[in-house]
Structures are given as C-alpha cells and as structure tokens.
Design an enzyme around this catalytic site. Sequence first.
Site, short mmCIF file in Angstrom:
data_model
loop_
_atom_site.label_atom_id
_atom_site.label_comp_id
_atom_site.label_asym_id
_atom_site.label_seq_id
_atom_site.Cartn_x
_atom_site.Cartn_y
_atom_site.Cartn_z
N LYS A 1 1.02 -1.19 0.00
CA LYS A 1 -0.12 0.09 -0.04
C LYS A 1 0.90 1.16 0.10
CE LYS A 1 -3.95 -1.88 2.70
NZ LYS A 1 -5.05 -1.60 1.73
N ARG B 1 -10.29 -11.33 1.98
CA ARG B 1 -11.34 -12.30 1.36
C ARG B 1 -10.61 -13.94 1.67
NH1 ARG B 1 -11.80 -9.18 -3.96
NH2 ARG B 1 -11.36 -7.39 -2.42
N1 BES Z 1 -8.22 -3.71 4.41
C1 BES Z 1 -8.44 -3.37 2.87
C2 BES Z 1 -9.65 -2.14 2.73
C3 BES Z 1 -9.61 -1.14 3.33
C4 BES Z 1 -9.28 -0.08 2.42
C5 BES Z 1 -10.26 -0.86 4.41
C6 BES Z 1 -9.40 1.02 2.92
C7 BES Z 1 -10.59 0.60 4.88
C8 BES Z 1 -9.95 1.69 4.10
C9 BES Z 1 -8.35 -4.46 2.02
O1 BES Z 1 -7.66 -5.29 2.55
C10 BES Z 1 -7.76 -4.07 0.91
O2 BES Z 1 -6.69 -3.57 0.67
N2 BES Z 1 -8.74 -3.91 -0.48
C11 BES Z 1 -8.37 -3.46 -1.56
C12 BES Z 1 -8.82 -4.70 -2.49
C13 BES Z 1 -8.30 -4.50 -3.75
C14 BES Z 1 -6.80 -4.80 -4.11
C15 BES Z 1 -9.11 -5.11 -4.84
C16 BES Z 1 -8.75 -2.17 -1.83
O3 BES Z 1 -10.18 -1.88 -1.45
O4 BES Z 1 -8.11 -1.62 -2.47
MN MN Z 2 -5.74 -5.24 1.88
#
Ligand code: BES
Ligand code: MN
Length: 494
Positions: free
Chosen positions: A280, A354
Amino acid sequence: MRFVVSTADAAGQKTELAVVAVFEEGQLGSPARSLDKKARGLISAVVDGGDIAGKAGELLLLTQTSGLPCKRILLVGCGARADFNRKAFRKVITGAIRWLSHKPYTNAVSFLAQEGVKGADAERLARITAESWHTTTYKFTEMKSKKDKGESALKSFGIAVKSSRVVTVARKGARQGNALGLGMCFSRDLANLPGNICTPRYLVKQARALARDTNRLACKVLGEAQMNKLGMGALLSVTAGSVEPAQFIILEYKGAAASKAPAVLVGKGITFDTGGISLKPPATMDEMKFDMSGAASVFGTFKAIAELQPTINVVGLIPTCENMPGGKATKPGDIVTSMSGQTIEVLNTDAEGRLILCDALTYARRYDPAALIDIATLTGACVIALGKHHSGLMSTSDRLAARLLTAGEKADDKAWRLPLTEEYAEQLKSNFADMANIGGREAGTITAACFLGKFTEGMEWAHLDIAGTSYRGGGSKGSTGRPVPLLLEFLLSR
Ligand code: BES
Ligand code: MN
Ligand code: ZN
C-alpha cells in the site's frame, strides 16, 4: 456504573442532579413543569429571563433549588417538541452525559426518558441512555505514559420513566444498553491498539480471558499446524510473509439447547495490512491497524453476550494474522488451494481479507449455522460507495438481509444493501485457477462479496463491509465500535 430505573416524579426525587428537558420557545417538559410548580416558578422565571431557549444541545445549570429535594437542576435544550425523535434524544442525552461526567457528583437522575420520543419506547430510551453513558465517557489512554483515566465521579445514574407499566421493560433496556456499551468499548479498545501490541497472539489472550470469565462461553484456538492440516491454504498464504504466527480463534457461546443451530459470526482479523507484496502507499497506512475491526466487533458482541447471558447459541470465528511483505510472502500470480478445495490465483496480495475469510466460512459449515454473517473492513470501494454512514450489506438471502437491515435501523447502526447478483462473478475469472482474488475496479465491494459467496453455497449467509463505518480517520481518528449495536440487536431479536 449503576443504572437505576424508576418512575420517580422529578419534584419528589432526592438527587445531586436532576436532568430535565426544555423545548423550543421555552416549553417545559412535564418533569420540568413539576419542578417548576413545586418551586413556585423557579424554572419558568429562568426561561422567561432568556437564559435558555430550548434549542437542541443547550445546557443550563440551576444551583438554587430551595424547597426541592434535588440539589441541582440541569436544564437540557431539546429542540422543537414535534421533532423530538430518537436521533434528537441521542444527541441531547450525549450532551448531558458529557457535561455531567466531568462534575464531582456521585449520583444523578435523568428525566429525559419521561418525554415522548418519536420512534422509541421506554425500553429503547433506557437502552440508549445506558449505552450513551459508556460510549460518551469512553477514552483510549492505554498507550499514554500518564494514564489519566479521568474517570467520572458518578456512581449511580438514574433513568426515570413515565409509568410503572414500563419499568420492567426499561430495566431490560438499561441492562442491554449497559452490555452494549461495554461491548462497544471493548471492541474500540482492541481496534485502537496499534499493530505491534494487538497481534494475533494478543487477540488469542483476549479471547481466552473472556471465556475464562464467562459462563457458557468456550474458546478454542487453532495454530498454523492445525490450519495446515485442515487445508486452509488461502488463510496461510496471507500470513506467509509475517513472523507473527497466524491464529484461528473459535468462541462458542451455548445459551440454548444444543440442538438449536447457532448464529455464526466471522470477523476479519488482519492486525495490520501493509498490502503485502502489492504494498500500500504510505499515506494513512497506519490506519490499517484497524483492519481487525471485524474481529473486534465479534469480540465486542461476545462481551455483550457474556454480560447478558441470553438463551441463544452463537459461534464466533476469528481468522487473524498480519499481511506483510517478505522473502516468504505470497507473490502476485501465486495460486493457493482453499479449505473448500477451490483454487485461487492471488493477483493482488492486498485483497487478503477475502482469503482469510473464505477458509473461515468453509470452517463454519460444521456448525450448520442458522445464520452466517461475516464482518470485515474488506474494500476501500465501500468507503467510496457508502461513506461512513452505512455499512455495506450483501446477502444471497432476502430474509437474512431484511433482518439485518431492521436490526441496524433499530440500533441506529445502519447498513445498506448492495446487489449480489451472479453477473458480477464473471469479473473473478482466472485463466489459471478456479478464480482470481480480485475483480477489477468496477463494483469492488460487490465482487469481493461474490468471492466470499463461492464458499457459502447452501448456507444462510450475509456479508457486512465495515471499511467506512468501523473507524474514523483524520483528526478524530479512532474506532467507532460499529457494528456491535447492529449485531447485538440482530442476535437478541432471534
Ligand atoms: N483492508 C483493505 C480495505 C480497506 C481499505 C479498508 C481502506 C479500509 C480502508 C483491504 O484489505 C484491501 O486492501 N482491499 C483492496 C482490494 C483491492 C486490491 C481489490 C482495496 O480496497 O483497495
Ligand atoms: Mn488489503
Ligand atoms: Zn485488509
């Protein structure tokens, strides 16, 4: 805190502080009128003097109460009487509690629940009052060197209701509100703790401690070797880059006959989500310590259940680990085999929630659940779609979805249903495995739920995406304790 429900008349109640309503245009609520009458126009004189107009949120303390059994009166502006609904009640009770929690008084009685409130009966008002006590006085000071808990001096909080007919239900409401408040605070504590303290092993300790202190609650924990034996290849692929061992926590509360199928709650327990190899960006990455908020909400709900000891069966499943990059970390393109036997191409290691949930959902099958609900900070897309007001709800069961929506509505912890129709599943196609773990930019919240749906066939299942509702960022950064109110409301309504 001791909550004392009574049918006290304000003019006859001995207390250090009587809390009463004044509506717009200086209209006194009936408790204020009763005090006014006994004290020969004391309150109407103050109102006529223009010191309080009755606008929502206004507060005015009267310390001259000669002739009355109460030492002081807190006048609380409640807005227009016609608009005094549940939301307004929450607002004014919160304001009054915030004010009085800083005072040295050891007891107080609120008469606000003697007013007519649209959309709330005495039980609900008592529940909101007790819940608000906990949520309003909540402070997270665990990580400060000076643990100025700033604890309130108040020992007893009276909740006066209108008539003896509703005392019993109001007591029940206060008891539930107290349990809910404690559960929310527990959930917030866990989520607010940083990733270096709140590790998977820390969550195990918390689960064991809760089970130790609670009748009818058992805790089991699976380690990585046992997960491996069960074939939880999806879950284990997420923890591969971490030196902290993954844990699979199982909480079983047995309040009803063993023959009664349980509700199963599955909470995402990523104690820190760096994104893994699909790292990230740094801005606000610290907020990914909240990525175990789903797990925290299960803990909070069990804390409330532990307090209330209801005659229901509930199981909590918490798959928990870190998502880290590293030499052993899962790489984009890696293919893993889930406990269900289905293979998954991990195209993005940041779509890890997931992956841990799918194995937990497969594990849930052994309980033959009456309802299966997973709770997860699953997608950033959900924050874009719904913001911080509604949790995202997706379900293959109209019945379960309706019940969860109603529970959220009643508890003021709302969810909004998004469609979960089969056409979205196409986005998860993989050239190499049974499915991919991402479905592209479009409808990211729904394709994440579609992914989970491949593991819940035949079960009464719903998914709550709480990425936007479980915590706040920025200046008011911190956990909200949601969706514990929704979950508890749902479980108690069964
Ligand atoms: N934990 C994150 C989702 C999230 C993002 C929660 C911002 C709270 C605030 C999750 O694990 C994630 O990174 N999801 C990705 C999925 C994508 C790679 C398909 C996302 O939402 O960017
Ligand atoms: Mn994630
Ligand atoms: Zn995550």
